[in-house]
Design a protein around this motif. Structure first.
Motif, PDB file in Angstrom:
ATOM      1  N   ALA A   1      -4.714 -10.047   4.927  1.00 53.96           N
ATOM      2  CA  ALA A   1      -5.561 -10.232   3.744  1.00 53.96           C
ATOM      3  C   ALA A   1      -5.569  -8.962   2.892  1.00 53.96           C
ATOM      4  O   ALA A   1      -5.498  -9.032   1.652  1.00 53.96           O
ATOM      5  CB  ALA A   1      -6.987 -10.592   4.172  1.00 53.96           C
ATOM      6  N   ILE A   2      -5.645  -7.805   3.526  1.00 57.03           N
ATOM      7  CA  ILE A   2      -5.624  -6.530   2.798  1.00 57.03           C
ATOM      8  C   ILE A   2      -4.288  -6.335   2.106  1.00 57.03           C
ATOM      9  O   ILE A   2      -4.222  -5.914   0.943  1.00 57.03           O
ATOM     10  CB  ILE A   2      -5.901  -5.348   3.758  1.00 57.03           C
ATOM     11  N   LEU A   3      -3.194  -6.656   2.791  1.00 66.96           N
ATOM     12  CA  LEU A   3      -1.862  -6.551   2.182  1.00 66.96           C
ATOM     13  C   LEU A   3      -1.777  -7.428   0.934  1.00 66.96           C
ATOM     14  O   LEU A   3      -1.297  -7.002  -0.115  1.00 66.96           O
ATOM     15  CB  LEU A   3      -0.782  -6.984   3.183  1.00 66.96           C
ATOM     16  N   GLN A   4      -2.243  -8.651   1.055  1.00 67.73           N
ATOM     17  CA  GLN A   4      -2.127  -9.619  -0.042  1.00 67.73           C
ATOM     18  C   GLN A   4      -2.956  -9.214  -1.258  1.00 67.73           C
ATOM     19  O   GLN A   4      -2.507  -9.334  -2.401  1.00 67.73           O
ATOM     20  CB  GLN A   4      -2.554 -10.999   0.449  1.00 67.73           C
ATOM     21  N   LEU A   5      -4.162  -8.706  -1.033  1.00 63.45           N
ATOM     22  CA  LEU A   5      -5.081  -8.438  -2.142  1.00 63.45           C
ATOM     23  C   LEU A   5      -4.943  -7.047  -2.738  1.00 63.45           C
ATOM     24  O   LEU A   5      -5.261  -6.847  -3.914  1.00 63.45           O
ATOM     25  CB  LEU A   5      -6.525  -8.641  -1.679  1.00 63.45           C
ATOM     26  N   THR A   6      -4.478  -6.072  -1.967  1.00 64.08           N
ATOM     27  CA  THR A   6      -4.460  -4.682  -2.448  1.00 64.08           C
ATOM     28  C   THR A   6      -3.091  -4.029  -2.442  1.00 64.08           C
ATOM     29  O   THR A   6      -2.917  -2.983  -3.059  1.00 64.08           O
ATOM     30  CB  THR A   6      -5.400  -3.799  -1.609  1.00 64.08           C
ATOM     31  N   GLY A   7      -2.111  -4.589  -1.724  1.00 60.24           N
ATOM     32  CA  GLY A   7      -0.805  -3.943  -1.634  1.00 60.24           C
ATOM     33  C   GLY A   7      -0.853  -2.626  -0.891  1.00 60.24           C
ATOM     34  O   GLY A   7      -0.013  -1.750  -1.107  1.00 60.24           O
ATOM     35  N   ALA A   8      -1.821  -2.457   0.011  1.00 65.37           N
ATOM     36  CA  ALA A   8      -1.951  -1.201   0.763  1.00 65.37           C
ATOM     37  C   ALA A   8      -0.729  -0.967   1.644  1.00 65.37           C
ATOM     38  O   ALA A   8      -0.074  -1.911   2.091  1.00 65.37           O
ATOM     39  CB  ALA A   8      -3.209  -1.233   1.630  1.00 65.37           C
ATOM     40  N   ARG A   9      -0.417   0.292   1.885  1.00 64.47           N
ATOM     41  CA  ARG A   9       0.672   0.645   2.788  1.00 64.47           C
ATOM     42  C   ARG A   9       0.258   0.359   4.233  1.00 64.47           C
ATOM     43  O   ARG A   9      -0.915   0.493   4.586  1.00 64.47           O
ATOM     44  CB  ARG A   9       1.025   2.118   2.659  1.00 64.47           C
ATOM     45  N   PRO A  10       1.217   0.013   5.108  1.00 62.13           N
ATOM     46  CA  PRO A  10       0.882  -0.179   6.525  1.00 62.13           C
ATOM     47  C   PRO A  10       0.240   1.060   7.142  1.00 62.13           C
ATOM     48  O   PRO A  10      -0.682   0.949   7.952  1.00 62.13           O
ATOM     49  CB  PRO A  10       2.250  -0.471   7.168  1.00 62.13           C
TER      50      PRO A  10
END
Length: 338
Positions: free
Chosen positions: A149-158
């Protein structure tokens, strides 16, 4: 070449390459690659893909500077006997020869083979319009649900998710606030954003079963959620999930594919370049160029606002077309979505 002349030339090499400010993890990786390269530089440096060649060359240039500095430090200590002086002289000559033969930037890569199957932009080509929603629906491992969910909404790095991401809000909030601790800052903390808070629009209808709905349900009771997953395990899981859903595709989804997709969505919406850089956690306005293209945009990003810990750096001299529309000054700078 005499020792004095070798030292002078070695200092010139350091000035030419420059002293790079990298994190300890990157430094250890570069030195490890360098130890492999010097066993047979004529072979190891030039084998493999074009992308990997550039990584190996970066490791080579960094390590040459690192070891030259160590040699010069020993010479300046003034506690050398003749045997030590001869040894350092031989080391300096070795690094100088290595630089001349393999580490000078020519602007042309001797390697033309591209790394198959790992291009982030290519991984988005011919993917379904709603590939993120498909990945979300097929994710049946709740250890990774919050991270997806964080990847999808914010594009945060792993690596940022590994540091821990805080989600705050409740059912009466207009926004979900997602606070990310930045990575890739370097030891001196001059690169990237130390922290950034991204506000996700919640006033529009939240689809049942969506990533937004999941995060909202998780923060409903406590008012906040802490998401943390090991970066390598997250990368492996996302790739395995992509391969399971689309087994016949050559290029598969990775956590960074979400980052490229979000950037493409923002560009497609006409978002200002400074705001895209802030959302991605950059300090340079130009860094966003590497991520996504507007032709790959796939819908609403849901991002209403972003606040960063540091101001952006303008290219100098600054004559950017958006400077008339928004200023990048101030540690708490904000940019409206156009």
């Amino acid at each position: 070449m005499e020792l004095k002349e070798a030292v002078s030339y070695a200092k010139k090499i350091v000035r030419d390459i420059g002293i790079k400010d990298v994190e300890d993890k990157t430094k250890d990786e570069y030195l490890k690659i360098f130890k492999r390269i010097i066993t047979d530089p004529d072979k190891i440096l030039y084998e493999g893909s074009k992308g990997y060649y550039y990584k190996k060359k970066a490791a080579l240039r960094f390590s040459i500077v690192h070891y030259i500095q160590m040699c010069i430090k020993k010479i300046n200590s003034k506690s050398l006997d003749q045997v030590d002086a001869n040894k350092i002289w031989d080391e300096l000559r070795y690094f100088i020869d290595l630089y001349k033969k393999h580490a000078i930037n020519t602007g042309v890569s001797p390697v033309t083979t591209k790394n198959p199957g790992k291009s982030k932009r290519k991984s988005l080509r011919k993917m379904p319009y709603n590939w993120r929603e498909i990945m979300w629906e097929r994710c049946d491992n709740y250890d990774y649900k919050g991270a997806l969910a964080i990847l999808q909404l914010t594009g945060a790095r792993p690596s940022e998710i590994e540091r821990g991401v805080i989600v705050a809000g409740d059912e009466s909030s207009d926004f979900l606030e997602i606070t990310i601790r930045g990575s890739k800052q370097g030891k001196a903390k001059r690169n990237g954003q130390a922290t950034r808070t991204i506000k996700i629009e919640m006033r529009t209808r939240v689809s049942h079963g969506s990533a937004k709905n999941y995060l909202l349900s998780q923060v409903a009771y406590e008012g906040h959620l802490f998401v943390q997953v090991n970066a390598k395990r997250l990368n492996d899981y996302v790739r395995r999930l992509s391969q399971k859903i689309w087994p016949r595709k050559k290029n598969h989804i990775s956590p960074y594919s979400y980052r490229h997709q979000l950037s493409a969505d923002l560009k497609g919406e006409g978002c200002l370049p400074p705001k895209i850089s802030m959302i991605l956690g950059h300090r340079s306005i130009l860094s966003k160029k590497k991520y996504g293209i507007s032709a790959q945009a796939r819908g609403n990003s849901h991002i209403a606002d972003v606040t960063c810990s540091s101001p952006l750096r303008d290219p100098q001299p600054s004559r950017l077309p958006w400077d008339r529309l928004a200023s990048t000054k101030g540690a708490d700078a904000r940019y409206p979505m156009l």
